[in-house]
Design a protein around this motif. Structure first.
Motif, PDB file in Angstrom:
ATOM      1  N   LYS A 302       0.813  -1.268  -0.018  1.00  0.00           N
ATOM      2  CA  LYS A 302       0.057  -0.135  -0.027  1.00  0.00           C
ATOM      3  C   LYS A 302       0.670   1.072  -0.038  1.00  0.00           C
ATOM      4  O   LYS A 302       2.076   1.151   0.405  1.00  0.00           O
ATOM      5  CB  LYS A 302      -1.021   0.053   1.165  1.00  0.00           C
ATOM      6  N   VAL A 303       0.355   2.408  -0.329  1.00  0.00           N
ATOM      7  CA  VAL A 303       0.954   3.459  -0.335  1.00  0.00           C
ATOM      8  C   VAL A 303       0.638   4.311   0.946  1.00  0.00           C
ATOM      9  O   VAL A 303      -0.582   4.285   1.436  1.00  0.00           O
ATOM     10  CB  VAL A 303       0.389   4.606  -1.597  1.00  0.00           C
ATOM     11  N   ILE A 304       1.355   4.843   1.626  1.00  0.00           N
ATOM     12  CA  ILE A 304       1.244   5.725   2.846  1.00  0.00           C
ATOM     13  C   ILE A 304       0.888   7.007   2.597  1.00  0.00           C
ATOM     14  O   ILE A 304       1.770   7.739   1.654  1.00  0.00           O
ATOM     15  CB  ILE A 304       2.620   5.827   4.010  1.00  0.00           C
ATOM     16  N   PHE A 305      -0.105   7.663   3.220  1.00  0.00           N
ATOM     17  CA  PHE A 305      -0.466   8.962   2.928  1.00  0.00           C
ATOM     18  C   PHE A 305      -0.419   9.971   4.263  1.00  0.00           C
ATOM     19  O   PHE A 305      -0.543   9.408   5.345  1.00  0.00           O
ATOM     20  CB  PHE A 305      -2.080   9.098   2.461  1.00  0.00           C
ATOM     21  N   ASP A 306       0.100  11.069   4.009  1.00  0.00           N
ATOM     22  CA  ASP A 306      -0.165  12.227   5.145  1.00  0.00           C
ATOM     23  C   ASP A 306      -1.535  12.911   4.601  1.00  0.00           C
ATOM     24  O   ASP A 306      -1.809  13.473   3.870  1.00  0.00           O
ATOM     25  CB  ASP A 306       1.087  13.155   4.861  1.00  0.00           C
ATOM     26  N   LYS A 307      -2.499  12.634   5.620  1.00  0.00           N
ATOM     27  CA  LYS A 307      -3.814  12.678   5.445  1.00  0.00           C
ATOM     28  C   LYS A 307      -4.328  14.197   5.958  1.00  0.00           C
ATOM     29  O   LYS A 307      -4.977  14.606   6.707  1.00  0.00           O
ATOM     30  CB  LYS A 307      -4.857  11.879   6.201  1.00  0.00           C
ATOM     31  N   GLY A 308      -3.815  15.211   5.152  1.00  0.00           N
ATOM     32  CA  GLY A 308      -4.062  16.416   5.104  1.00  0.00           C
ATOM     33  C   GLY A 308      -5.433  17.207   4.679  1.00  0.00           C
ATOM     34  O   GLY A 308      -6.298  16.113   4.252  1.00  0.00           O
ATOM     35  N   ASP A 309      -5.451  18.356   4.217  1.00  0.00           N
ATOM     36  CA  ASP A 309      -6.606  18.708   3.314  1.00  0.00           C
ATOM     37  C   ASP A 309      -6.688  17.856   2.003  1.00  0.00           C
ATOM     38  O   ASP A 309      -7.516  17.578   1.540  1.00  0.00           O
ATOM     39  CB  ASP A 309      -6.612  20.214   3.290  1.00  0.00           C
ATOM     40  N   THR A 310      -5.548  17.843   1.287  1.00  0.00           N
ATOM     41  CA  THR A 310      -5.184  17.120   0.265  1.00  0.00           C
ATOM     42  C   THR A 310      -4.149  15.942   0.711  1.00  0.00           C
ATOM     43  O   THR A 310      -3.162  16.315   0.860  1.00  0.00           O
ATOM     44  CB  THR A 310      -4.942  17.705  -0.970  1.00  0.00           C
ATOM     45  N   PRO A 311      -4.675  14.578   0.824  1.00  0.00           N
ATOM     46  CA  PRO A 311      -3.657  13.758   1.120  1.00  0.00           C
ATOM     47  C   PRO A 311      -2.262  13.620   0.234  1.00  0.00           C
ATOM     48  O   PRO A 311      -2.454  13.911  -1.024  1.00  0.00           O
ATOM     49  CB  PRO A 311      -4.574  12.402   1.035  1.00  0.00           C
ATOM     50  N   LYS A 312      -1.118  13.336   0.822  1.00  0.00           N
ATOM     51  CA  LYS A 312       0.053  13.508   0.234  1.00  0.00           C
ATOM     52  C   LYS A 312       0.681  12.102   0.151  1.00  0.00           C
ATOM     53  O   LYS A 312       0.752  11.787   1.527  1.00  0.00           O
ATOM     54  CB  LYS A 312       1.076  14.482   0.497  1.00  0.00           C
ATOM     55  N   ALA A 313       1.019  11.640  -0.829  1.00  0.00           N
ATOM     56  CA  ALA A 313       1.809  10.169  -0.747  1.00  0.00           C
ATOM     57  C   ALA A 313       3.275  10.415  -0.133  1.00  0.00           C
ATOM     58  O   ALA A 313       3.943  11.151  -0.729  1.00  0.00           O
ATOM     59  CB  ALA A 313       1.922   9.563  -2.149  1.00  0.00           C
ATOM     60  N   ILE A 314       3.569   9.660   1.115  1.00  0.00           N
ATOM     61  CA  ILE A 314       4.812   9.950   1.697  1.00  0.00           C
ATOM     62  C   ILE A 314       5.734   8.758   1.790  1.00  0.00           C
ATOM     63  O   ILE A 314       6.788   8.815   2.371  1.00  0.00           O
ATOM     64  CB  ILE A 314       4.677  10.747   2.975  1.00  0.00           C
ATOM     65  N   ILE A 380      -9.543   6.998   0.747  1.00  0.00           N
ATOM     66  CA  ILE A 380      -8.582   8.256   0.561  1.00  0.00           C
ATOM     67  C   ILE A 380      -9.252   9.212  -0.569  1.00  0.00           C
ATOM     68  O   ILE A 380      -9.348  10.316  -0.543  1.00  0.00           O
ATOM     69  CB  ILE A 380      -7.111   7.911   0.165  1.00  0.00           C
ATOM     70  N   VAL A 381      -9.510   8.584  -1.643  1.00  0.00           N
ATOM     71  CA  VAL A 381     -10.240   9.165  -2.750  1.00  0.00           C
ATOM     72  C   VAL A 381     -11.304   8.396  -3.579  1.00  0.00           C
ATOM     73  O   VAL A 381     -10.393   7.017  -3.805  1.00  0.00           O
ATOM     74  CB  VAL A 381      -9.175   9.650  -4.085  1.00  0.00           C
ATOM     75  N   ASP A 382     -12.344   8.791  -3.545  1.00  0.00           N
ATOM     76  CA  ASP A 382     -13.608   7.886  -4.127  1.00  0.00           C
ATOM     77  C   ASP A 382     -13.386   8.439  -5.774  1.00  0.00           C
ATOM     78  O   ASP A 382     -13.803   9.090  -6.506  1.00  0.00           O
ATOM     79  CB  ASP A 382     -14.707   8.421  -3.685  1.00  0.00           C
ATOM     80  N   ASN A 383     -12.868   7.129  -6.522  1.00  0.00           N
ATOM     81  CA  ASN A 383     -12.551   7.398  -7.814  1.00  0.00           C
ATOM     82  C   ASN A 383     -13.148   6.067  -8.460  1.00  0.00           C
ATOM     83  O   ASN A 383     -12.422   5.205  -8.479  1.00  0.00           O
ATOM     84  CB  ASN A 383     -11.140   7.863  -8.526  1.00  0.00           C
TER      85      ASN A 383
END
Length: 614
Positions: A302-314, A380-383
């Motif tokens: 899996k990808v790890i995200f910093d879940k701010g206003d817009t999640p960022k892959a970290i 994280i994102v509904d796509n």
């Protein structure tokens, strides 16, 4: 149907039979340890998309961690010698075994002649009459789980798509950097062309390209067939010699309309060794002067995200261990692997291919909300388009037996053809003394020294209804894959393949038939009988094509436009891109391997342009 014996085609008469070859031990070239296991970039997957961009970014001075789930088979002669590519496709050291569906029609699926089953004893059965207690697996779709990805087990055919394919991406995105004119510069940049052409080519890139000898000057049978195909394409027989040396990767005017025989360009060195991203990565690491860390046998989960206003892959999570993915025939469910994490200060780049990239995104919480919730994966994102729009070229063949043994069975010539339903040339084929009828464990079937085939690739199929969906939340499980062949536009697509088959039949039927000649030919499929004397209906041939078509060029499951923007960035998050065949809006040309490498060169520019933003 009786079990199909795993016989190899006439092509393998050229190969070094090397199932017993022992590959060099898996290697990991690790540079200086990084604080907290942090790099500027993490690239997941070392195939035609991931391998080049990882090496390119490192050569630009950026620290890169390249994670590959497979091991290093670059010294395995099944891989390194391109003529062994059929052996490589069957080699458990390189292959991942996927099994797919072609439709939701179970009756149609049950008529696929090469259906694969798991026997009670654990072995494979191929056919329609399996032993009692066998489990139907489906239609075999091998991938390569090794350093360099599928460019390490393919047939090395190297074709720049039709110009319209690139121009369509520019039109869809409004980004002119995707135009055919601009994309050609990436071909020139990456290639080291070892053949003569009237078009400008690169001669200092990392990918060696060679034009193969069709046998025209040395083999009477090859000469005869190329002359017949040339004449059927509207040329004079006297023009055949020049036609079979035409550059399919040239920048000729109106190239999308050029038909007839061409030279076969392949990503191999002049000495017959394979050239591929796997070797480019190895050379970059072994140079010892670039900040590229290659970590093999690392299955990203899996990808790890910093879940701010817009999640960022970290960063990413992974399992370290050999053959952990269940598609690997050596996989043992009792080997759990060692969990690990790695972090990226700039970006994570996913390059797992058309099946594994959507799986990684889904496991990371990017995809259809309902599917994610089904497996208790935080959204994280509904796509809804992640894993959708899966596309593939349709492949078929006109297989026949000559009146006598075919001379030079491994000598093959490619050709383009335009059907009445295509706005540009829409068929690519290669013809010669071989047998290739799709994929199954032990493929292909050898029909003897008289076999002669034109393998047909229908480019730009009209249906993109395929899907990749999770089977479970376990990252070691393969996803469910349904290609949904012919769901949309079937009438025109079947007509195109039928016309291509009929065209081959038209010139095959003109082969010399005097005593000792190669003709007449007896067709095995899709219309049995002596060529020119058959009595098959058009409908019966189209039915055969529809039910027995196969493929190995899957793309578009995370395509630009819906999942990605024109710079490969995943919509709805920051710091995450997809750079592989899943990015293409549609299948590019006849073979996606070269366009994916070109795509990787373009993505390198896009990533470097954004590097200063972090």
């Amino acid at each position: 149907m009786a079990p199909i014996l795993p016989l190899l085609s006439g092509l393998l008469s050229l190969a070094v039979f090397s199932h017993s070859a022992v590959a060099a031990p898996a290697t990991e070239a690790l540079n200086k340890p990084h604080d907290n296991n942090t790099y500027e970039y993490i690239v997941v997957g070392s195939g035609p998309g991931g391998g080049p961009i990882a090496a390119n970014l490192a050569k630009a001075g950026h620290s890169v961690l390249l994670l590959e789930a497979g091991d290093d088979q670059t010294q395995n002669v099944n891989v390194s010698q391109w003529t062994n590519f059929l052996l490589s496709g069957n080699d458990p050291a390189t292959r991942w075994d996927f099994f797919v569906k072609h439709s939701d029609d179970e009756a149609r699926e049950s008529r696929y002649i090469r259906t694969t089953w798991r026997k009670p004893d654990g072995g494979f059965y191929v056919g329609l009459d399996p032993p009692a207690g066998s489990k139907r697996l489906g239609i075999y779709y091998p991938r390569a789980g090794t350093l360099g990805g599928c460019a390490m087990h393919n047939g090395c055919l190297t074709m720049n798509p039709n110009d319209l394919d690139w121009d369509d991406i520019a039109r869809i995105t409004g980004d002119e950097s995707w135009s055919a004119k601009n994309m050609r510069k990436y071909l020139v940049k990456l290639e080291n062309a070892h053949y003569n052409s009237t078009s400008p080519h690169g001669h200092s890139g990392w990918l060696d390209t060679t034009m193969l000898d069709s046998g025209f000057s040395s083999n009477p049978d090859a000469k005869t067939m190329i002359e017949l195909a040339s004449q059927a394409s509207g040329f004079q027989i006297s023009e055949a010699s020049d036609l079979q040396q035409r550059d399919m990767n040239g920048d000729q005017a109106n190239r999308d309309s050029l038909v007839g025989p061409f030279g076969g360009v392949s990503h191999i060195k002049p000495d017959g060794r394979r050239s591929s991203p796997g070797y480019y990565v190895k050379e970059t690491v072994d140079a010892g002067k670039y900040p590229l860390t290659l970590q093999l046998e690392s299955l990203v989960t899996k990808v790890i995200f910093d879940k701010g206003d817009t999640p960022k892959a970290i960063g990413v999570e992974y399992l370290k261990g050999k053959s952990l993915y269940s598609a690997d025939p050596r996989s043992n469910p009792n080997d759990k692997g060692t969990p690990g994490k790695a972090y990226a200060s700039k970006e994570v780049i996913i390059s797992g291919g058309a099946f594994n990239t959507p799986q990684i995104l889904l496991l990371s919480g990017i995809g259809p909300k309902a599917q994610l919730k089904k497996f208790d994966i935080p959204v994280i994102v509904d796509n809804p388009d992640v894993g959708r729009n899966l596309a593939d070229n349709y492949e078929s063949s006109m297989l026949s037996l000559a009146a006598r043994d075919v001379n030079g069975p491994g000598q093959i010539f490619p050709s383009f053809f335009k059907t009445t339903v295509g706005k540009i040339r829409d068929i690519y084929m290669w013809c010669g003394g071989f047998s290739f009828e799709g994929f199954w464990p032990g493929f292909p079937q050898d029909h003897g020294p008289k076999q002669y085939e034109c393998a047909i690739v229908h480019m730009n199929p009209r249906s993109q209804a395929g899907s990749v969906t999770l089977q479970s939340a376990n990252p070691r499980d393969v996803p469910n894959i349904n290609l949904q062949f012919f769901k949309d536009g079937s009438e025109k697509d079947l007509q195109a393949i039928y016309e291509a088959t009929s065209w081959v039949r038209s010139w095959l039927g003109k082969a010399p038939t005097t005593a000792g000649s190669i003709g007449p030919f007896t067709e095995m499929h899709p219309c049995e009988g002596v060529v020119g004397s058959q009595n098959c209906t058009v409908e019966s041939q189209k039915t055969y094509i529809k039910e027995q078509a196969y493929s190995h060029h899957a793309t578009s499951s995370c395509r630009i436009g819906e999942v990605l923007d024109s710079k490969f960035r995943v919509k709805g998050v920051k710091g995450l891109r997809v750079v592989d065949a899943s990015s293409f809006p549609k299948v590019p040309g006849g073979f996606p391997v070269l366009p994916t490498m070109m795509l990787s060169e373009k993505a390198t520019e896009d990533v470097l342009a954004d590097a200063k933003k972090y």
